[in-house]
Design an enzyme around this catalytic site. Structure first.
Site, short mmCIF file in Angstrom:
data_model
loop_
_atom_site.label_atom_id
_atom_site.label_comp_id
_atom_site.label_asym_id
_atom_site.label_seq_id
_atom_site.Cartn_x
_atom_site.Cartn_y
_atom_site.Cartn_z
N ASP A 167 0.87 -1.17 0.00
CA ASP A 167 0.00 0.00 0.00
C ASP A 167 0.91 1.22 0.00
OD1 ASP A 167 -2.19 1.72 0.22
OD2 ASP A 167 -2.46 1.41 2.36
N SER A 168 0.32 2.39 -0.21
CA SER A 168 1.10 3.62 -0.18
C SER A 168 1.54 3.97 1.24
CB SER A 168 0.27 4.78 -0.76
OG SER A 168 -0.93 4.92 -0.03
N CYS A 224 -4.32 -1.44 -1.74
CA CYS A 224 -4.41 0.00 -1.92
C CYS A 224 -5.46 0.26 -2.99
CB CYS A 224 -3.05 0.55 -2.35
SG CYS A 224 -3.02 2.28 -2.86
N GLU A 231 -6.23 8.19 11.52
CA GLU A 231 -4.82 8.22 11.92
C GLU A 231 -4.61 8.99 13.22
OE1 GLU A 231 -2.12 9.14 8.73
OE2 GLU A 231 -2.67 7.29 7.66
N CYS A 255 -11.89 2.30 1.19
CA CYS A 255 -10.58 2.80 1.63
C CYS A 255 -10.10 1.87 2.73
CB CYS A 255 -10.70 4.23 2.14
SG CYS A 255 -9.20 4.86 2.93
N HIS A 282 -8.41 2.41 5.28
CA HIS A 282 -8.52 2.95 6.65
C HIS A 282 -9.91 2.71 7.25
CE1 HIS A 282 -4.83 5.10 5.70
NE2 HIS A 282 -4.82 5.70 6.87
#
Length: 271
Positions: free
Chosen positions: A14-15, A77, A156, A188, A190
Site C-alpha cells: 500500500d502507499s 491500496c 490516523e 478505503c 482505513h
C-alpha cells in the site's frame, strides 16, 4: 511454480499504513501463511499522483516483492488497484489480487434493492473504478458515491469514537441515507476501523462491505485454485513489515491497524 512454492510468503503493498487492515484480514483467514507487507511511506499519498506515476511506483514495488520470492501479491491500496492492477496482472506469472473487484462482488451479492453506496478518498471516487465495475456487472444498479477526504486523518488521529468523527461521518453518509442504499462499500483501507461507527450512523439494516475482508477471501480462493495454500496443520506464519520511510507515528499506527504488536519495521528502498 515448484513443489515448495506453497511455502513462499505472500506479498502485500500500500502507499502507507492503511493496507495493514487487509493484512489483518489475511492473517485471520490464513493464519499459516507468511506475509511480507511494504508500505511506500516515502511517497505517500498515492491519491494525488497521476495514473502513470502510480503505475511506475507499483511496478517498482512488484520488482522488490518478486525478488523476495513471493507466491502471490495483494495490492492492498484502492488507488493502486484502480490504476495499476490490470497491468500488474498482465505482467506477472503469480496471482495478483486487488481490493476493488472483491468489494464490488460482495456489494452486488449483498444488495437487495439494487442501491449501493461507495465511500472513499477523493482519488478513488474520481477514478470511477468502483462505479464502472459495478455498472459492468449490473447495469441496473443505482450508485451513490461520496468522497470523504477527512476520514483518513481522523482514523490516523485515533478519533474512532470521537463525537466530531460521528458528526463528519453523518454528513458524508447523509446522501446515502437519502438515496435509500441498502449496501455501502467502505472503499478505503482505513475505513474498516470506522465500521462500528458507520453502522451506527446508517442503521443495522444497511450492509457494510469491508474491502479488507473481501480481498483476503479472494486471495484465499486464488491460492487454493493455484495449489499454493500452505497445508492444514502448518505452524502459524509470520508477518514482516517493511516501509520506504519510517516516520515517527508509523509504528504506533501500524500496530493499531494490524491489531497486534510489531517486533520491528524494516526500512527498504524500491525503484
Amino acid at each position: 511454480m515448484n513443489a515448495s512454492a506453497s511455502e513462499q510468503p505472500i506479498g502485500a503493498f500500500d502507499s502507507g499504513v492503511g493496507g495493514l487492515t487487509v493484512v489483518r484480514a489475511m492473517r485471520e483467514l490464513l493464519p499459516a501463511e507468511d506475509i511480507l507487507y511494504l508500505g511506500d511511506t516515502a511517497r505517500v499519498p498515492y491519491g494525488n499522483k497521476s495514473p502513470d506515476t502510480i503505475i511506475r511506483y507499483s511496478r517498482e514495488i512488484m520488482v522488490y516483492l518478486r525478488a523476495k520470492s513471493v507466491k502471490a501479491v495483494v495490492v492492498a491500496c484502492n488507488t493502486a488497484s484502480a490504476h495499476a492492477l490490470s497491468i500488474l496482472q498482465k505482467e506477472s506469472d503469480i496471482p495478483v489480487i486487488g481490493v476493488i473487484a472483491p468489494g464490488v462482488e460482495a456489494a452486488l451479492a449483498a444488495t437487495r434493492n439494487g442501491r449501493v453506496g461507495i465511500i472513499g478518498t477523493q482519488g478513488t471516487i474520481q477514478s470511477d473504478a468502483y462505479q464502472s465495475l459495478l455498472r459492468q456487472s449490473n447495469p441496473g444498479v443505482v450508485i451513490t458515491a461520496v468522497a470523504a477526504p477527512l476520514l483518513v486523518s481522523l482514523v490516523e488521529e485515533d478519533w474512532l469514537a470521537h463525537p466530531a468523527t460521528q458528526l463528519i461521518l453523518e454528513e458524508y453518509l447523509a446522501p446515502m441515507k437519502a438515496a435509500r442504499v441498502d449496501t455501502v462499500v467502505l472503499a478505503c483501507t482505513h475505513y474498516p476501523l470506522l465500521k462500528l461507527l458507520a453502522q451506527r450512523v446508517l442503521g443495522s439494516e444497511v450492509t457494510l462491505v469491508d474491502s479488507a475482508q473481501n480481498a483476503a477471501a479472494a486471495l484465499a480462493r486464488n491460492l487454493a485454485v493455484a495449489g499454493l495454500s500452505r497445508p492444514a496443520g502448518h505452524p502459524s506464519g509470520e508477518t514482516t513489515i517493511c516501509s520506504t520511510d519510517v516516520p515517527a507515528q508509523f509504528s504506533r499506527l501500524a500496530e493499531r491497524f494490524l491489531g497486534e504488536k510489531i517486533k520491528a519495521i524494516q526500512q527498504v528502498s524500491v525503484g
